[in-house]
Design a protein around this motif. Structure first.
Motif, PDB file in Angstrom:
ATOM      1  N   PRO A   1       0.838  -1.207   0.000  1.00 26.19           N
ATOM      2  CA  PRO A   1       0.000   0.000   0.000  1.00 26.19           C
ATOM      3  C   PRO A   1       0.871   1.254   0.000  1.00 26.19           C
ATOM      4  N   LEU A   2       0.450   2.257  -0.734  1.00 30.64           N
ATOM      5  CA  LEU A   2       1.244   3.478  -0.913  1.00 30.64           C
ATOM      6  C   LEU A   2       0.373   4.700  -0.674  1.00 30.64           C
ATOM      7  N   ARG A   3       0.944   5.720  -0.053  1.00 24.61           N
ATOM      8  CA  ARG A   3       0.250   6.972   0.159  1.00 24.61           C
ATOM      9  C   ARG A   3       1.204   8.132  -0.155  1.00 24.61           C
ATOM     10  N   VAL A   4       0.668   9.147  -0.823  1.00 23.66           N
ATOM     11  CA  VAL A   4       1.396  10.405  -1.019  1.00 23.66           C
ATOM     12  C   VAL A   4       0.740  11.420  -0.100  1.00 23.66           C
ATOM     13  N   VAL A   5       1.464  11.813   0.951  1.00 18.59           N
ATOM     14  CA  VAL A   5       0.873  12.649   1.996  1.00 18.59           C
ATOM     15  C   VAL A   5       1.763  13.853   2.275  1.00 18.59           C
ATOM     16  N   ALA A   6       1.132  14.913   2.763  1.00 18.22           N
ATOM     17  CA  ALA A   6       1.847  16.108   3.216  1.00 18.22           C
ATOM     18  C   ALA A   6       1.836  16.116   4.735  1.00 18.22           C
ATOM     19  N   LEU A   7       3.020  16.208   5.347  1.00 17.09           N
ATOM     20  CA  LEU A   7       3.142  16.181   6.797  1.00 17.09           C
ATOM     21  C   LEU A   7       3.634  17.532   7.299  1.00 17.09           C
ATOM     22  N   GLU A   8       3.397  17.783   8.564  1.00 21.20           N
ATOM     23  CA  GLU A   8       3.889  18.997   9.212  1.00 21.20           C
ATOM     24  C   GLU A   8       4.932  18.621  10.240  1.00 21.20           C
ATOM     25  N   GLY A   9       6.017  19.389  10.246  1.00 20.29           N
ATOM     26  CA  GLY A   9       7.065  19.156  11.220  1.00 20.29           C
ATOM     27  C   GLY A   9       6.805  19.914  12.499  1.00 20.29           C
ATOM     28  N   GLN A  10       7.813  20.009  13.320  1.00 23.80           N
ATOM     29  CA  GLN A  10       7.689  20.713  14.587  1.00 23.80           C
ATOM     30  C   GLN A  10       7.484  22.203  14.346  1.00 23.80           C
ATOM     31  N   GLU A  11       6.749  22.845  15.249  1.00 25.44           N
ATOM     32  CA  GLU A  11       6.429  24.267  15.186  1.00 25.44           C
ATOM     33  C   GLU A  11       5.668  24.618  13.911  1.00 25.44           C
ATOM     34  N   GLY A  12       4.878  23.661  13.390  1.00 25.18           N
ATOM     35  CA  GLY A  12       4.022  23.932  12.241  1.00 25.18           C
ATOM     36  C   GLY A  12       4.731  23.993  10.913  1.00 25.18           C
TER      37      GLY A  12
ATOM     38  N   PRO B   1      15.884  14.142  10.838  1.00 26.06           N
ATOM     39  CA  PRO B   1      16.651  13.414  11.862  1.00 26.06           C
ATOM     40  C   PRO B   1      15.769  12.461  12.664  1.00 26.06           C
ATOM     41  N   ILE B   2      16.410  11.448  13.212  1.00 27.33           N
ATOM     42  CA  ILE B   2      15.717  10.494  14.078  1.00 27.33           C
ATOM     43  C   ILE B   2      15.235  11.210  15.340  1.00 27.33           C
ATOM     44  N   GLY B   3      14.004  10.869  15.745  1.00 30.43           N
ATOM     45  CA  GLY B   3      13.418  11.476  16.929  1.00 30.43           C
ATOM     46  C   GLY B   3      12.466  12.611  16.637  1.00 30.43           C
ATOM     47  N   VAL B   4      12.511  13.157  15.432  1.00 33.54           N
ATOM     48  CA  VAL B   4      11.612  14.258  15.075  1.00 33.54           C
ATOM     49  C   VAL B   4      10.186  13.725  14.925  1.00 33.54           C
ATOM     50  N   ARG B   5       9.212  14.531  15.349  1.00 29.47           N
ATOM     51  CA  ARG B   5       7.806  14.133  15.248  1.00 29.47           C
ATOM     52  C   ARG B   5       7.136  14.908  14.118  1.00 29.47           C
ATOM     53  N   LEU B   6       6.390  14.172  13.300  1.00 26.80           N
ATOM     54  CA  LEU B   6       5.670  14.748  12.171  1.00 26.80           C
ATOM     55  C   LEU B   6       4.180  14.509  12.361  1.00 26.80           C
ATOM     56  N   THR B   7       3.368  15.465  11.917  1.00 26.32           N
ATOM     57  CA  THR B   7       1.920  15.400  12.113  1.00 26.32           C
ATOM     58  C   THR B   7       1.219  15.258  10.774  1.00 26.32           C
ATOM     59  N   THR B   8       0.279  14.302  10.698  1.00 26.08           N
ATOM     60  CA  THR B   8      -0.490  14.108   9.475  1.00 26.08           C
ATOM     61  C   THR B   8      -1.627  15.121   9.412  1.00 26.08           C
ATOM     62  N   ALA B   9      -2.300  15.155   8.234  1.00 24.74           N
ATOM     63  CA  ALA B   9      -3.432  16.077   8.071  1.00 24.74           C
ATOM     64  C   ALA B   9      -4.542  15.762   9.068  1.00 24.74           C
TER      65      ALA B   9
ATOM     66  N   LEU C   1       3.484  11.115  14.014  1.00 21.30           N
ATOM     67  CA  LEU C   1       4.389  10.032  13.633  1.00 21.30           C
ATOM     68  C   LEU C   1       5.794  10.374  14.123  1.00 21.30           C
ATOM     69  N   THR C   2       6.466   9.395  14.670  1.00 22.05           N
ATOM     70  CA  THR C   2       7.824   9.592  15.182  1.00 22.05           C
ATOM     71  C   THR C   2       8.823   8.924  14.252  1.00 22.05           C
ATOM     72  N   VAL C   3       9.856   9.661  13.850  1.00 21.28           N
ATOM     73  CA  VAL C   3      10.911   9.095  13.002  1.00 21.28           C
ATOM     74  C   VAL C   3      11.822   8.242  13.882  1.00 21.28           C
ATOM     75  N   VAL C   4      11.884   6.949  13.596  1.00 23.04           N
ATOM     76  CA  VAL C   4      12.679   6.028  14.417  1.00 23.04           C
ATOM     77  C   VAL C   4      13.910   5.509  13.683  1.00 23.04           C
ATOM     78  N   GLY C   5      14.036   5.824  12.404  1.00 26.71           N
ATOM     79  CA  GLY C   5      15.184   5.326  11.659  1.00 26.71           C
ATOM     80  C   GLY C   5      15.296   5.989  10.299  1.00 26.71           C
ATOM     81  N   THR C   6      16.441   5.808   9.690  1.00 30.51           N
ATOM     82  CA  THR C   6      16.666   6.247   8.316  1.00 30.51           C
ATOM     83  C   THR C   6      17.141   5.046   7.521  1.00 30.51           C
ATOM     84  N   ALA C   7      16.699   4.966   6.301  1.00 32.48           N
ATOM     85  CA  ALA C   7      17.023   3.808   5.475  1.00 32.48           C
ATOM     86  C   ALA C   7      17.301   4.260   4.050  1.00 32.48           C
ATOM     87  N   ARG C   8      17.827   3.342   3.267  1.00 27.81           N
ATOM     88  CA  ARG C   8      18.221   3.650   1.902  1.00 27.81           C
ATOM     89  C   ARG C   8      17.715   2.559   0.976  1.00 27.81           C
ATOM     90  N   SER C   9      16.957   2.946  -0.031  1.00 23.31           N
ATOM     91  CA  SER C   9      16.522   2.011  -1.073  1.00 23.31           C
ATOM     92  C   SER C   9      17.320   2.299  -2.329  1.00 23.31           C
TER      93      SER C   9
END
Length: 765
Positions: A90-101, A146-154, A159-167
């Motif tokens: 399943p795939l989603r194209v979403v716009a997220l908000e970072g810290q402080e809007g 960065p890891i640990g940053v929190r992002l907010t959905t619409a 959502l909390t960033v827990v890792g970084t990966a490479r495809s």
């Protein structure tokens, strides 16, 4: 030491000029060959190694969930030619908000339970994989969080960033667990499925296209909304270093051609000047094969030294280039493959050996008695008609003798002509390359403005300003010394099937004066029209005339592409009327001739203080990649010019040694040292002029071939205006490069001839 070894050692020591020339030309050819072949291989190696280790996807397909079912997608994995498949994810194209809007560009988020699998094994670069709901793993694309940053959905889910990966296949901007998928749904979210395929044969675009057609045939019509080949991802990964390859290959070919030319003429001239010596060696027992081997060895010894030096130089020069490109996929290899260096050096030495062998065959075939009898006597008289004609010219007698000399030795004259033409072609090519690269940088920067107006805190992309656009524009337009201006605002957008976001630039006013170069089509003129660069067209599979739907901050905008612009990024340009509610965040201003940009900016800042905007003089920063290219071009050009001049010097030294007795006669009859220099210089002046006239068109042709190839290596189409850099004055100046190279090579032999004592010259036979 054997007798043959003494002959080789003696020849190398006595012919220092020829030895130096062969060593330098071999060094130049090997340096350019190592750079060209080494960077081509190195640019592919990191990606290929990572792709094999991670079992990258040969084809990434995005499917409309309203048209095809998961069962139909699973069935597509059994198509003939599919080696392995993964999905549907399943795939989603979403716009997220970072810290402080802070609003982020839309992300392509894929739901995967684990990073492994039969296809596209995602490699963790930091942190860990998601193990619970509302956890996010960021990809290594354009958006880095960065890891640990929190992002907010619409919908308000955090959502909390827990890792970084490479495809390696660049299949997603981020990953979540399937259980987190529901939290991503909301207004403006694009839904879809992702399928990943590996084919048994996928080494060419035709094979990948065939696999795509076979997969699409198993699905309902219209199910596939986007597809991307691994070859496109591979090309993007190799673009930086691949840009260097075409012009390095051109220099390598020039170096090899000059190696054949110089080595052949050096050996042939040496054989002609040592006829009596060859006869004596044969009389003492040297076989014809031994004579040939001796001359080949005399060429190979300095060539081997030059090859070693060229190999070292090529590897050292490549270091800054590889340092720029080897950061992909965590690769730490910043050296050229050893076998490339061996192959380049061995190839040049083989060329030298074959050329020397062909030129030395005459020495092996010379009959012993004839060689001793002829000695160093002059051959059949040639060019007498030229001497008679030169005597009638309104020039001094020494100059006339020099002008007639090339016709007495047509073979050596041809060698000098080719050496000068090669040098002139190199200078012409390098000059055109440098001028085109400067124009290309200006076109890519798309900012030739004298003054830029923006907020006090910059943003990328520039954020919309709170200033009143009408007031700002009126202030700028009515200022004294304002020649032209336009405003721009940028927003991030996404296109289905393209993982990384693209930049949409909304322009207020006329911006066509500011370095924008059209490849095809036209500039936009109405709402809903846009121009785009080749990378975006390739990524979306679009052409001029197509309509593309872009998600901009949750709003779908339909844009008709009316032209292709010269653009290195995935950017699109349209009018401000196309995207309402996006006021200009930056203004660019062109001033009238003679206006002081600093003074203008200071006064304009005072007028715009109430709007919270600041004006500052603009400057064009030089691209580090361009600096490296120009540095390589300068170094290789100077090296090849030196080789060309040494080729001229070598031919003149051989010629003067052959006719040293005639030189003594001229001196005995009253020729002064200045007249001697004039005679020697005049003997190559005409050849230099002809060589310059021949070399300039060759250099122009090389520029017209290599620069577009460099642009194509970076995935760009080059407008004709960026190639037309040669004006009449410049071409005339470049044509003088031929005589300049000839003069450079003639100075030392001319000085030697002028210093030679009359008695010494008369006693020499």
């Amino acid at each position: 030491m054997s007798g043959l070894g003494r002959v080789i050692r003696s020849g190398v020591r006595r012919r220092r000029v020829q030895t130096t020339v062969i060593g330098l030309v071999a060094a130049a050819a090997v340096t350019a060959s190592v750079l060209g072949a080494g960077l081509l291989v190195a640019s592919r190696a990191p990606f290929d190694d990572a792709f094999a280790a991670q079992r990258g996807a040969h084809l990434t397909v995005q499917v409309d969930p309203n048209v095809a079912t998961p069962a139909q997608l699973t069935a597509s994995a059994s198509v003939s030619g599919v080696e392995a498949a993964a999905g549907p994810y399943p795939l989603r194209v979403v716009a997220l908000e970072g810290q402080e809007g802070m609003r982020m560009p839309p992300l392509t988020v894929v739901a995967r339970a684990e990073p492994g699998g039969a296809v596209d094994r995602v490699e963790l670069a930091g942190g860990r994989w998601a193990t619970g709901p509302n956890e996010l793993v960021m990809g290594g694309g354009a958006i880095r969080i960065p890891i640990g940053v929190r992002l907010t959905t619409a919908g308000g889910t955090v959502l909390t960033v827990v890792g970084t990966a490479r495809s390696v296949s660049a299949t997603a901007s981020a990953w979540v667990l399937p259980s987190t998928l529901a939290a991503l749904d909301g207004p403006g979210t694009v839904r879809g499925y992702q399928m990943l395929y590996r084919f048994a044969a996928a080494s060419s675009p035709a094979q990948v296209d065939a696999g795509r057609d076979a997969v699409a045939a198993t699905m309902p019509p219209g199910a596939v909304t986007a597809a991307r080949s691994w070859l496109d991802v591979r090309q993007r990964a190799a673009e930086d270093s691949a840009v260097f390859v075409p012009f390095l290959v051109a220099f390598a070919l020039l170096g090899i051609v000059m190696a054949v030319l110089v080595v052949g003429t050096v050996i042939a001239g040496t054989v002609g000047a040592a006829t009596r010596r060859i006869g004596i060696l044969k009389a003492l027992g040297c076989t014809p094969a031994g004579i040939v081997r001796a001359y080949v060895a005399q060429a190979l010894f300095p060539a081997a030294v030059g090859a070693v030096a060229g190999t070292i130089a090529g590897n050292l020069i490549a270091l800054p280039v590889l340092a720029e490109t080897e950061q992909l996929y965590g690769s730490a290899n910043t050296t050229i493959a050893w076998w490339v260096s061996v192959l380049a050096a061995g190839g040049v030495l083989t060329v030298v050996a074959v050329t020397a062998w062909a030129a030395a065959l005459r020495a092996g075939r010379l009959p012993t008695v004839d060689a001793i009898a002829v000695g160093r006597a002059s051959g059949p008289a040639r060019g007498r008609w030229a001497s008679r004609l030169a005597a009638r010219l309104p020039v001094s007698r020494p100059v006339g003798l020099g002008l007639a000399r090339p016709f007495a030795r047509p073979v050596r004259t041809t060698a000098i002509l080719l050496a000068v033409a090669s040098g002139a072609a190199t200078v012409t090519f390098a000059t055109g390359l440098g001028a085109s690269l400067l124009r290309i940088q200006t076109a890519l920067e798309q900012n030739t403005a004298d003054v830029t107006v923006g907020g006090t805190a910059g943003a990328d992309p520039p954020a919309a300003s709170t200033a009143d656009p009408a007031s700002v524009q009126a202030t700028i337009a009515t200022r004294e010394d304002t020649r032209a201006w336009y405003g721009l605002a940028q927003a991030r957008g996404t296109v289905p099937g393209v993982t990384d976001p693209l930049t949409v630039t909304a322009i207020t006013g006329d911006a066509t004066w500011d370095g924008f170069e059209m490849v095809s089509g036209r500039w936009f003129s109405a709402p809903g029209e846009a121009v785009a660069g080749a990378p975006l067209l390739a990524a979306t599979g679009s052409r001029v005339g197509d309509v593309v739907t872009i998600q901009i901050e949750g709003t779908a905008v339909r844009l008709r592409i009316v032209g292709e612009i010269f653009e290195s990024g995935r950017g699109m340009f349209t009018g401000a009327d196309t995207i309402p509610g996006l006021p200009p965040a930056e203004y660019r201003i062109a001033l009238t001739d003679g206006a002081d940009a600093s003074d203008y900016a200071e006064k304009l800042t005072g007028a715009l203080t109430a709007q919270g905007l600041v004006a500052h003089p603009n400057g064009l920063d030089v691209d580090p990649l361009l600096v490296v290219v120009q540095g390589l071009t300068t170094a290789l050009t100077l090296l090849l010019i030196a080789v060309a001049a040494l080729g001229v010097l070598n031919m003149l030294v051989l010629d003067l040694r052959d006719r040293v007795h005639d030189l003594g006669v001229h001196k005995a009859l009253g020729m002064t040292p200045r007249q001697t220099i004039a005679m020697v210089v005049a003997s190559v002046a005409g050849v230099g002029v002809v060589g310059g006239l021949l070399g300039v068109p060759v250099g122009v042709a090389m520029q017209r071939l290599v620069v577009p190839a460099m642009a194509a290596s970076g995935g760009l189409h080059l407008p004709e205006t960026l190639l037309d850099v040669y004006g009449p004055v410049l071409l005339a100046a470049l044509a003088l490069g031929g005589p300049a190279i000839a003069l450079l090579g003639a100075l030392l032999p001319a000085g030697w001839a002028a210093r030679t004592r009359t008695a010494t010259a008369l006693r020499t036979e």
